[in-house]
Design a protein around this motif. Structure first.
Motif, PDB file in Angstrom:
ATOM      1  N   LYS A  77      -6.459  75.835  87.994  1.00 51.11           N
ATOM      2  CA  LYS A  77      -6.896  75.085  89.166  1.00 51.11           C
ATOM      3  C   LYS A  77      -8.073  74.176  88.829  1.00 51.11           C
ATOM      4  CE  LYS A  77      -8.282  75.745  93.993  1.00 51.11           C
ATOM      5  NZ  LYS A  77      -8.611  76.755  95.041  1.00 51.11           N
ATOM      6  N   CYS A  78      -8.998  74.703  88.058  1.00 51.82           N
ATOM      7  CA  CYS A  78     -10.157  73.921  87.636  1.00 51.82           C
ATOM      8  C   CYS A  78      -9.728  72.687  86.845  1.00 51.82           C
ATOM      9  CB  CYS A  78     -11.103  74.786  86.801  1.00 51.82           C
ATOM     10  SG  CYS A  78     -12.441  73.893  85.979  1.00 51.82           S
ATOM     11  N   ILE A  79      -8.771  72.867  85.952  1.00 50.96           N
ATOM     12  CA  ILE A  79      -8.349  71.769  85.070  1.00 50.96           C
ATOM     13  C   ILE A  79      -7.572  70.710  85.832  1.00 50.96           C
ATOM     14  CG2 ILE A  79      -6.867  71.171  83.111  1.00 50.96           C
ATOM     15  CD1 ILE A  79      -7.629  73.859  81.869  1.00 50.96           C
ATOM     16  N   TYR A  80      -6.592  71.118  86.634  1.00 50.70           N
ATOM     17  CA  TYR A  80      -5.640  70.155  87.190  1.00 50.70           C
ATOM     18  C   TYR A  80      -5.929  69.714  88.627  1.00 50.70           C
ATOM     19  CZ  TYR A  80      -3.080  71.395  83.006  1.00 50.70           C
ATOM     20  OH  TYR A  80      -2.731  71.607  81.703  1.00 50.70           O
ATOM     21  N   GLN A  81      -6.888  70.360  89.294  1.00 51.85           N
ATOM     22  CA  GLN A  81      -7.185  69.943  90.654  1.00 51.85           C
ATOM     23  C   GLN A  81      -8.557  69.303  90.804  1.00 51.85           C
ATOM     24  OE1 GLN A  81      -6.322  72.837  93.707  1.00 51.85           O
ATOM     25  NE2 GLN A  81      -4.413  73.483  92.740  1.00 51.85           N
ATOM     26  N   SER A  82      -9.338  69.318  89.763  1.00 52.47           N
ATOM     27  CA  SER A  82     -10.641  68.638  89.805  1.00 52.47           C
ATOM     28  C   SER A  82     -10.416  67.133  89.755  1.00 52.47           C
ATOM     29  CB  SER A  82     -11.523  69.068  88.627  1.00 52.47           C
ATOM     30  OG  SER A  82     -11.809  70.449  88.695  1.00 52.47           O
ATOM     31  N   GLN A  83     -10.982  66.396  90.705  1.00 49.97           N
ATOM     32  CA  GLN A  83     -10.737  64.967  90.807  1.00 49.97           C
ATOM     33  C   GLN A  83     -11.765  64.122  90.045  1.00 49.97           C
ATOM     34  OE1 GLN A  83      -7.966  63.744  92.192  1.00 49.97           O
ATOM     35  NE2 GLN A  83      -7.358  65.874  92.547  1.00 49.97           N
ATOM     36  N   THR A  84     -12.946  64.654  89.853  1.00 54.03           N
ATOM     37  CA  THR A  84     -13.994  63.902  89.164  1.00 54.03           C
ATOM     38  C   THR A  84     -14.601  64.758  88.065  1.00 54.03           C
ATOM     39  OG1 THR A  84     -15.777  64.656  90.632  1.00 54.03           O
ATOM     40  CG2 THR A  84     -14.525  62.691  91.309  1.00 54.03           C
ATOM     41  N   VAL A  85     -15.326  64.122  87.142  1.00 58.62           N
ATOM     42  CA  VAL A  85     -15.957  64.873  86.053  1.00 58.62           C
ATOM     43  C   VAL A  85     -17.063  65.772  86.601  1.00 58.62           C
ATOM     44  CG1 VAL A  85     -15.396  63.141  84.310  1.00 58.62           C
ATOM     45  CG2 VAL A  85     -17.524  62.928  85.585  1.00 58.62           C
ATOM     46  N   VAL A  86     -17.729  65.332  87.652  1.00 57.99           N
ATOM     47  CA  VAL A  86     -18.773  66.154  88.258  1.00 57.99           C
ATOM     48  C   VAL A  86     -18.164  67.421  88.852  1.00 57.99           C
ATOM     49  CG1 VAL A  86     -20.525  66.253  90.069  1.00 57.99           C
ATOM     50  CG2 VAL A  86     -20.244  64.162  88.725  1.00 57.99           C
ATOM     51  N   GLU A  87     -17.047  67.249  89.559  1.00 61.87           N
ATOM     52  CA  GLU A  87     -16.373  68.405  90.151  1.00 61.87           C
ATOM     53  C   GLU A  87     -15.868  69.347  89.065  1.00 61.87           C
ATOM     54  OE1 GLU A  87     -12.534  69.440  93.045  1.00 61.87           O
ATOM     55  OE2 GLU A  87     -13.064  67.359  92.606  1.00 61.87           O
ATOM     56  N   HIS A 137     -11.655  65.012  75.545  1.00 63.05           N
ATOM     57  CA  HIS A 137     -10.398  64.755  74.838  1.00 63.05           C
ATOM     58  C   HIS A 137      -9.193  65.489  75.447  1.00 63.05           C
ATOM     59  CE1 HIS A 137     -12.656  62.644  71.841  1.00 63.05           C
ATOM     60  NE2 HIS A 137     -13.307  63.716  71.444  1.00 63.05           N
ATOM     61  N   TRP A 138      -9.415  66.322  76.470  1.00 63.14           N
ATOM     62  CA  TRP A 138      -8.267  67.059  77.007  1.00 63.14           C
ATOM     63  C   TRP A 138      -8.317  67.274  78.521  1.00 63.14           C
ATOM     64  CZ3 TRP A 138      -9.253  71.606  79.576  1.00 63.14           C
ATOM     65  CH2 TRP A 138     -10.478  72.212  79.331  1.00 63.14           C
ATOM     66  N   ALA A 139      -9.490  67.279  79.134  1.00 61.58           N
ATOM     67  CA  ALA A 139      -9.589  67.542  80.571  1.00 61.58           C
ATOM     68  C   ALA A 139      -9.131  66.319  81.364  1.00 61.58           C
ATOM     69  CB  ALA A 139     -11.025  67.910  80.943  1.00 61.58           C
ATOM     70  N   PRO A 140      -8.156  66.443  82.273  1.00 63.23           N
ATOM     71  CA  PRO A 140      -7.651  65.299  83.044  1.00 63.23           C
ATOM     72  C   PRO A 140      -8.737  64.502  83.755  1.00 63.23           C
ATOM     73  CG  PRO A 140      -6.227  67.192  83.366  1.00 63.23           C
ATOM     74  CD  PRO A 140      -7.404  67.682  82.577  1.00 63.23           C
ATOM     75  N   ALA A 141      -9.743  65.185  84.294  1.00 62.22           N
ATOM     76  CA  ALA A 141     -10.797  64.471  85.013  1.00 62.22           C
ATOM     77  C   ALA A 141     -11.524  63.481  84.107  1.00 62.22           C
ATOM     78  CB  ALA A 141     -11.789  65.469  85.606  1.00 62.22           C
ATOM     79  N   TYR A 142     -11.619  63.799  82.810  1.00 58.64           N
ATOM     80  CA  TYR A 142     -12.281  62.908  81.862  1.00 58.64           C
ATOM     81  C   TYR A 142     -11.337  61.838  81.321  1.00 58.64           C
ATOM     82  CZ  TYR A 142     -16.590  65.640  81.603  1.00 58.64           C
ATOM     83  OH  TYR A 142     -17.781  66.240  81.903  1.00 58.64           O
ATOM     84  N   LEU A 143     -10.054  62.116  81.346  1.00 60.94           N
ATOM     85  CA  LEU A 143      -9.081  61.195  80.754  1.00 60.94           C
ATOM     86  C   LEU A 143      -8.585  60.131  81.727  1.00 60.94           C
ATOM     87  CD1 LEU A 143      -6.939  63.813  78.789  1.00 60.94           C
ATOM     88  CD2 LEU A 143      -8.529  62.145  77.803  1.00 60.94           C
ATOM     89  N   ARG A 144      -8.768  60.351  83.032  1.00 61.81           N
ATOM     90  CA  ARG A 144      -8.184  59.435  84.018  1.00 61.81           C
ATOM     91  C   ARG A 144      -8.746  58.024  83.933  1.00 61.81           C
ATOM     92  NH1 ARG A 144      -8.555  64.013  87.742  1.00 61.81           N
ATOM     93  NH2 ARG A 144      -6.469  64.913  87.962  1.00 61.81           N
TER      94      ARG A 144
END
Length: 786
Positions: free
Chosen positions: A509-519, A548-555
């Motif tokens: 949930k943390c990885i795929y539902q976080s919308q921002t890097v802060v969150e 390099h892997w967290a969606p919030a950072y890659l978007r």
């Protein structure tokens, strides 16, 4: 010349035997009276195509123009070469120096194995003369070892350097001279140091000359490399020729790296050295041209500081230096040879395949990394012209797929893959990886970059192994790097196995539902504290590399829609994997490649001929249906339809700037912030879909609908997603691309378009007529001269 008829009466009634001009029969009255019979005519016969080429070169030199090899044609039955064209060097219009000259000869192979001249055009559209001297310097005769049974007359060129005549008594002394290359490298130009060994391979003023002998082709290559380093140019391997009897190599050419015109760095330099294999097994220089048409840089050393041997060979569009040498021998002697996971039996198979591909694809590129310590082959890289052209279109986001490393393997086969305007994978190059060291991957990435005209990707997906990541950082410093999803899943299964299911659920949930890097950072730290995992080494390491892997950072980085959380399917699928046996590899490779490209052609056809139904009355939907490919339009259409399920509330306004809160009806937790500038129609959303995929999201579309923006601004329609994406590079004219690079891209683009005309135009007589009519009308607009 010997003739089977006393009069020349046409091709069907006249066949004439043509001897190479360097050896002519004294007793042939026709030769003596006609100045060597140098005028070509229909019916002239040759033993080999190479003999015909030599004949035309000498004729060209005497007449006053330069010749080059033109097209070859292959038999549809067995794939062998059936005819060849030799043309004036000014044929075509691809370079400023060319005038579209139509002069040529064509020779055709007969059932007897002979080659007969069956087509000819002697008229030139440019002035002749002034070029004979430079051309004839390249046709030095071979050394005479013993008197021939028949008297021979040799055509002598006064400008050619004298040829050393070699006899059998010299060969043993010459072959035993192992230190010639070292002596050559220690003697710089102008020092005048010459060995007392009259037959040493490094004598004659440290320069090559006709008649110079070597024990092996590799020794000749090293000698020419050392000579090139002193004189001030770089070398690559040119053509090789094989025996028709046993397929062994009979001659090789080493050329200046600026030979040819297919790459911006090349300028048609004619300097080269050709060696020919002798009956004794040794090699001898039989042709040579020392004149360059560019500035030389005597004594220039390799800037890397370490000796790196790279063997790059291409059929035409691009290549770099064959071998770079320097004098850091003390470092080399201390090092040891590198590991090699490629079986020795793979090299002859693949290298023969690469050479055969070059005869049919002038843009085919391949490179071989050589072990600096023992000269053995290491990694291999190759890419055909279609892959190289695809990179100019879709090389902005690249997957370096090393899925062979998942388990036990026998073939370390890796691929470079991009995603086209149908969101299909396209091949951008292949490799056999000798070992998994940083040096190996640095060589591979640098070679790929050179093959693709030096255009680095914006983003790269690859394994997280340190050797790969360090090499990517070094070669593509400005690219966004992302770890392979399959490898992350493997690491998670391995390291999270002992953790409770509740933790795994919150982790996902943390990885795929976080919308921002802060969150993401906030939720991650709360999760770690909740379960007391501050000391967990693996969790700490991956958090440090989260960009390099967290969606919030890659978007915020463009990845052409490559799924963040989905496993990447290998380009060749299950048909070609790390356990594919040697005897089946090439067949499966070509079958898998053709299957992928056939799928791309089908999508091209569908996008131009099928029209999806509209689901709204919005003008933007009609606009995007007209521009986007089918696949991309359906993604956009879904975003547009989904925008009707959202509410839009303006939360801020100052001048032209506005901010909106867009949330889903019935779901208070799903909400995003959209900013909009009324002056230039700039818009951005917190979901960052446009930054990541290059398509506008439903949230921005909702705001556009509210503000009655009827058409999408051109800045939000990426050309790479349109039906005409294959011409997208033309837009780069104003973004720093050199005119030479642009010209190379245009050549690849036109060649690809022409191949499609041929493919579809030959499927039926009606389509042929249509394709021909279209090309004829287009030719009129281009002012073609019939």
């Amino acid at each position: 010349m010997e003739s089977s008829a006393t009069e020349h009466s046409g091709f069907n009634t006249m066949v004439t035997k043509a001897y190479p001009l360097r050896i002519l029969n004294h007793n042939t009255e026709e030769h003596n009276n006609s100045g060597g019979g140098a005028e070509p005519y229909v019916g002239l016969e040759f033993d080999t195509a190479e003999e015909a080429r030599e004949y035309y070169n000498v004729y060209a030199a005497r007449t006053g123009f330069k010749a080059r090899t033109g097209q070859l044609y292959r038999s549809r039955t067995d794939g062998t070469v059936s005819s060849r064209r030799f043309v004036c060097s000014k044929e075509g219009f691809q370079l400023n120096s060319r005038t579209g000259c139509t002069a040529f000869i064509r020779v055709q192979r007969r059932d007897t194995g002979k080659w007969v001249l069956d087509q000819i055009q002697k008229e030139h559209n440019h002035e002749l003369g002034g070029e004979a001297e430079e051309t004839t310097t390249t046709t030095t005769p071979r050394p005479v070892r013993a008197p021939a049974p028949t008297k021979l007359a040799t055509t002598v060129n006064q400008h050619r350097p004298k040829m050393k005549v070699v006899d059998e008594s010299d060969r043993e002394q010459r072959s035993s001279s192992k230190s010639s290359l070292k002596r050559f490298k220690s003697c710089s130009v102008g020092e005048g140091e010459v060995s007392n060994d009259h037959h040493s391979k490094a004598v004659s003023g440290s320069e090559p000359y006709a008649g110079l002998e070597f024990a092996s082709a590799n020794e000749a290559c090293q000698f020419y490399q050392a000579y090139a380093e002193v004189v001030g140019f770089r070398v690559r391997i040119g053509q090789l020729f094989r025996s028709k009897v046993d397929n062994s190599i009979t001659s090789r050419r080493f050329v200046c790296s600026r030979e040819g015109f297919q790459h911006p760095s090349r300028m048609g330099c004619g300097a080269y050295m050709r060696i020919k294999r002798q009956d004794s097994g040794g090699w001898i220089v039989d042709r040579l041209n020392k004149d360059h048409n560019h500035d030389l840089e005597p004594g220039k050393k390799n800037q890397d500081g370490l000796k790196k041997i790279t063997d790059d060979v291409t059929g035409g569009l691009d290549s770099v230096e064959l071998i770079e040498l320097n004098n850091h021998n003390k470092h080399i002697k201390k090092a040891t040879s590198r590991e090699n996971r490629i079986g020795k039996e793979w090299y002859p198979l693949l290298l023969d395949y690469f050479q055969s591909k070059q005869t049919e694809d002038m843009g085919f590129f391949y490179a071989v990394e050589l072990d600096v310590h023992n000269g053995s082959c290491l990694s291999l890289f190759w890419a055909d012209s279609r892959a190289r052209f695809a990179c100019s279109q879709f090389g902005d986001a690249v997957v370096f797929d090393t899925s062979y490393r998942k388990g036990s393997y026998s073939v370390p086969f890796a691929t470079f893959v991009g995603f086209n305007h149908h969101r299909q994978p396209v091949l951008l190059g292949c490799a056999m990886v000798a070992d998994e060291s940083k040096d190996s991957f640095v060589w591979l990435f640098q070679t790929w970059l050179r093959a693709m005209s030096g255009r680095p990707p914006r983003s790269v997906v690859a394994d997280q192994d340190s050797s790969i990541q360090q090499a990517l950082s070094q070669v593509f410093p400005g690219a966004h790097r992302r770890y392979s999803a399959w490898q992350m899943r493997e690491k998670e299964r391995e390291n999270l196995r002992p953790f409770p299911s509740e933790f795994k659920y919150e982790y996902e949930k943390c990885i795929y539902q976080s919308q921002t890097v802060v969150e993401f950072d906030s939720v991650w730290n709360s999760l770690i504290n909740k379960y007391g995992l501050r000391d967990d080494v693996w969790l700490r390491e991956i958090y440090e590399r989260r960009e390099h892997w967290a969606p919030a950072y890659l978007r915020a980085s463009f990845f052409a829609g490559i799924p963040i959380n989905g496993a990447f399917e290998p380009f060749f699928g299950p048909s070609l994997d790390a356990l594919t046996p040697l005897r089946e590899f090439i067949g499966r490779y070509e079958q898998g490649l053709e299957q992928r490209r056939e799928e791309e052609r089908k999508e091209d056809f569908n996008s131009y001929n099928l029209q999806p139904f509209l689901q709204t009355k919005e003008p933007v939907e009609e606009q995007c249906r007209r521009l986007y490919t089918l696949t991309v339009f359906r993604i956009f259409q879904n975003e547009l339809v989904q925008s009707y399920s959202y509410l839009c509330l303006k939360t801020y306004e100052e001048g032209a700037m506005s901010r909106f809160l867009v949330r889903k009806c019935g779901n208070e937790s799903e909400k995003h912030a959209v900013t909009f500038n009324a002056t230039n129609l700039n818009s951005s959303c917190s979901c960052q879909m446009f930054e990541h995929e290059g398509l506008l999201c439903r949230h921005v579309l909702k705001v556009f609908n509210l503000l009655e923006v009827k058409e999408l601004p051109s800045k939000y329609i990426l050309h790479r997603w349109t039906k005409n994406a294959e011409f997208g590079f033309v837009r780069d004219m104003e973004s720093g691309v050199s005119s030479q690079d642009l010209k190379a891209l245009m050549v690849w683009s036109l060649r690809e378009a022409a191949s499609k005309y041929i493919e579809f135009g030959t499927s039926s007589l009606e389509k042929y007529k249509l394709a021909y009519e279209i090309m004829r009308e287009g030719g009129k607009k281009l002012c073609w001269q019939r």
